[in-house]
Scaffold this motif. Structure first.
Motif, PDB file in Angstrom:
ATOM      1  N   GLU A  76      36.297  41.610  23.485  1.00  0.00           N
ATOM      2  CA  GLU A  76      37.565  41.985  22.867  1.00  0.00           C
ATOM      3  C   GLU A  76      38.558  42.481  23.922  1.00  0.00           C
ATOM      4  N   LYS A  77      38.061  43.249  24.895  1.00  0.00           N
ATOM      5  CA  LYS A  77      38.922  43.712  25.984  1.00  0.00           C
ATOM      6  C   LYS A  77      39.269  42.572  26.932  1.00  0.00           C
ATOM      7  N   ALA A  78      38.287  41.706  27.208  1.00  0.00           N
ATOM      8  CA  ALA A  78      38.524  40.588  28.129  1.00  0.00           C
ATOM      9  C   ALA A  78      39.591  39.639  27.595  1.00  0.00           C
ATOM     10  N   LEU A  79      39.704  39.531  26.270  1.00  0.00           N
ATOM     11  CA  LEU A  79      40.723  38.677  25.675  1.00  0.00           C
ATOM     12  C   LEU A  79      42.131  39.092  26.103  1.00  0.00           C
TER      13      LEU A  79
ATOM     14  N   LEU B 256      35.163  40.855  33.231  1.00  0.00           N
ATOM     15  CA  LEU B 256      34.104  39.884  33.534  1.00  0.00           C
ATOM     16  C   LEU B 256      33.633  40.004  34.975  1.00  0.00           C
ATOM     17  N   LEU B 257      34.208  40.941  35.698  1.00  0.00           N
ATOM     18  CA  LEU B 257      33.882  41.141  37.112  1.00  0.00           C
ATOM     19  C   LEU B 257      32.393  41.383  37.329  1.00  0.00           C
ATOM     20  N   ARG B 258      31.759  42.146  36.437  1.00  0.00           N
ATOM     21  CA  ARG B 258      30.352  42.529  36.597  1.00  0.00           C
ATOM     22  C   ARG B 258      29.408  41.324  36.633  1.00  0.00           C
ATOM     23  N   PHE B 259      29.810  40.217  36.010  1.00  0.00           N
ATOM     24  CA  PHE B 259      28.930  39.056  35.946  1.00  0.00           C
ATOM     25  C   PHE B 259      28.901  38.274  37.258  1.00  0.00           C
ATOM     26  N   ASN B 260      29.805  38.608  38.174  1.00  0.00           N
ATOM     27  CA  ASN B 260      29.805  37.970  39.490  1.00  0.00           C
ATOM     28  C   ASN B 260      28.972  38.730  40.515  1.00  0.00           C
ATOM     29  N   LEU B 261      28.748  40.009  40.267  1.00  0.00           N
ATOM     30  CA  LEU B 261      28.178  40.873  41.296  1.00  0.00           C
ATOM     31  C   LEU B 261      26.767  40.479  41.754  1.00  0.00           C
ATOM     32  N   PRO B 262      25.833  40.105  40.852  1.00  0.00           N
ATOM     33  CA  PRO B 262      24.490  39.740  41.335  1.00  0.00           C
ATOM     34  C   PRO B 262      24.489  38.565  42.304  1.00  0.00           C
ATOM     35  N   ILE B 263      25.249  37.524  42.001  1.00  0.00           N
ATOM     36  CA  ILE B 263      25.229  36.359  42.888  1.00  0.00           C
ATOM     37  C   ILE B 263      25.991  36.644  44.179  1.00  0.00           C
ATOM     38  N   ILE B 264      27.034  37.453  44.117  1.00  0.00           N
ATOM     39  CA  ILE B 264      27.740  37.821  45.347  1.00  0.00           C
ATOM     40  C   ILE B 264      26.805  38.610  46.264  1.00  0.00           C
ATOM     41  N   LYS B 265      25.973  39.442  45.671  1.00  0.00           N
ATOM     42  CA  LYS B 265      24.993  40.198  46.459  1.00  0.00           C
ATOM     43  C   LYS B 265      24.047  39.253  47.182  1.00  0.00           C
ATOM     44  N   TYR B 266      23.548  38.210  46.468  1.00  0.00           N
ATOM     45  CA  TYR B 266      22.653  37.233  47.103  1.00  0.00           C
ATOM     46  C   TYR B 266      23.385  36.461  48.200  1.00  0.00           C
ATOM     47  N   LEU B 267      24.595  36.018  47.904  1.00  0.00           N
ATOM     48  CA  LEU B 267      25.347  35.229  48.881  1.00  0.00           C
ATOM     49  C   LEU B 267      25.685  36.042  50.123  1.00  0.00           C
ATOM     50  N   SER B 268      25.922  37.342  49.936  1.00  0.00           N
ATOM     51  CA  SER B 268      26.326  38.184  51.064  1.00  0.00           C
ATOM     52  C   SER B 268      25.225  38.335  52.112  1.00  0.00           C
ATOM     53  N   ARG B 269      23.991  37.975  51.760  1.00  0.00           N
ATOM     54  CA  ARG B 269      22.899  38.002  52.732  1.00  0.00           C
ATOM     55  C   ARG B 269      22.995  36.850  53.721  1.00  0.00           C
ATOM     56  N   HIS B 270      23.788  35.847  53.370  1.00  0.00           N
ATOM     57  CA  HIS B 270      23.830  34.636  54.187  1.00  0.00           C
ATOM     58  C   HIS B 270      25.234  34.283  54.678  1.00  0.00           C
TER      59      HIS B 270
ATOM     60  N   TYR C 178      22.909  45.016  22.119  1.00  0.00           N
ATOM     61  CA  TYR C 178      23.553  44.155  23.110  1.00  0.00           C
ATOM     62  C   TYR C 178      24.771  43.469  22.493  1.00  0.00           C
ATOM     63  N   GLN C 179      24.614  43.018  21.257  1.00  0.00           N
ATOM     64  CA  GLN C 179      25.700  42.338  20.577  1.00  0.00           C
ATOM     65  C   GLN C 179      26.927  43.238  20.450  1.00  0.00           C
ATOM     66  N   LYS C 180      26.719  44.474  20.052  1.00  0.00           N
ATOM     67  CA  LYS C 180      27.833  45.414  19.910  1.00  0.00           C
ATOM     68  C   LYS C 180      28.539  45.616  21.249  1.00  0.00           C
ATOM     69  N   ALA C 181      27.753  45.733  22.307  1.00  0.00           N
ATOM     70  CA  ALA C 181      28.337  45.944  23.638  1.00  0.00           C
ATOM     71  C   ALA C 181      29.152  44.732  24.070  1.00  0.00           C
ATOM     72  N   PHE C 182      28.616  43.522  23.844  1.00  0.00           N
ATOM     73  CA  PHE C 182      29.320  42.319  24.269  1.00  0.00           C
ATOM     74  C   PHE C 182      30.562  42.056  23.419  1.00  0.00           C
ATOM     75  N   ILE C 183      30.511  42.409  22.145  1.00  0.00           N
ATOM     76  CA  ILE C 183      31.691  42.255  21.300  1.00  0.00           C
ATOM     77  C   ILE C 183      32.832  43.113  21.848  1.00  0.00           C
ATOM     78  N   GLY C 184      32.528  44.355  22.197  1.00  0.00           N
ATOM     79  CA  GLY C 184      33.540  45.236  22.767  1.00  0.00           C
ATOM     80  C   GLY C 184      34.072  44.718  24.092  1.00  0.00           C
ATOM     81  N   LEU C 185      33.184  44.192  24.923  1.00  0.00           N
ATOM     82  CA  LEU C 185      33.593  43.666  26.228  1.00  0.00           C
ATOM     83  C   LEU C 185      34.497  42.443  26.056  1.00  0.00           C
TER      84      LEU C 185
END
Length: 249
Positions: A148-151, A16-30, A139-146
């Motif tokens: 399943e691993k995150a579990l 789930l790390l990837r879902f944090n990266l966009p907002i961390i990028k925005y926050l890192s500007r400030h 997208y559904q297939k990709a998220f199902i795989g993700l």
């Protein structure tokens, strides 16, 4: 090189790390921000206590209070840490954490597994729709795989056999609670129940859309409100520096 951040974003699942990266990028500007990651093997027992102590090992190196941010189970970790070590937490921002802070997407998944006589893949497909709002087949297939691993690597205290409930305790640190209007895992109604526990300087903020991972879909909007909260705190003057990934095993 070791860096001394003002803001620490918590992550407890490598998938789930990837879902944090966009907002961390925005926050890192400030702000001077780092990401702390807790990793466990799929055969390792889940222990929030171990994660709290490892987090404290890192924060103790900073030798100053830090602003903690966490989403879902990571928010629960931040909340438990702030309760145990209030003097080390300058402020706490939690996203997608309701009045029962242990309620997360894992507890919802096990609820579906217990009450629906569907295959695991079908339940994960339904969960992916609820979490991310995508209906595209690929997208559904990709998220199902993700998912399943995150579990396998989740720090969530829930299992197929038992779901936990945790009671709220007030924390002394300034607190910001963020939720999404259309989150089906932790509803806005559950978020608003925090009102009875808020201090005058605390903030309850609603994102207009974005499902459970609203900080991923609305990174600039969520980031702007978090920065306003951080800047509102007494003696909080974050410095502009680039982010760094901090990993604890």
């Amino acid at each position: 090189m070791f860096k001394n951040p003002d803001v620490l974003w918590l992550n407890t699942n490598p998938y789930l790390l990837r879902f944090n990266l966009p907002i961390i990028k925005y926050l890192s500007r400030h702000v001077n921000i780092c990401q702390w990651e807790y990793s466990q093997t799929e055969d390792e027992g889940t222990s929030l206590d171990i994660a709290i102590e490892l987090l404290d090992d890192y924060i103790s190196l900073l030798k100053k209070p830090v602003n903690l941010i966490g989403h879902s189970t990571c928010g629960l970790l931040g909340l438990l840490y702030a309760q145990k070590y209030p003097e080390k937490v300058k402020s706490l921002t939690i996203l997608g954490v309701g009045i029962n802070p242990s309620l997360d997407w894992l507890s919802y998944y096990y609820l579906l597994r217990t009450n629906l006589y569907f295959s695991k893949e079908r339940i994960l497909s339904r969960l992916a729709n609820i979490l991310f709002g995508y209906h595209n087949y690929y997208y559904q297939k990709a998220f199902i795989g993700l998912l399943e691993k995150a579990l396998l690597y989740s720090l969530s205290p829930h299992s197929l056999y038992k779901r936990f409930n945790l009671s709220i305790e007030k924390i002394s640190s300034p607190l910001m609670i963020c939720g999404s209007e259309n989150d089906q895992i932790v509803s806005w109604e559950e978020i608003t129940k925090w009102k009875n526990y808020l201090k005058p300087q605390d903030i309850l903020w609603q994102c207009p859309e974005g499902e459970h991972f609203f900080h991923y879909f609305q990174p600039s909007l969520v980031s702007e409100n978090i920065i306003n909260f951080l800047m509102s705190q007494v003696n909080t003057q974050p410095q502009l520096k680039e982010k760094e990934l901090i990993i604890n095993n």
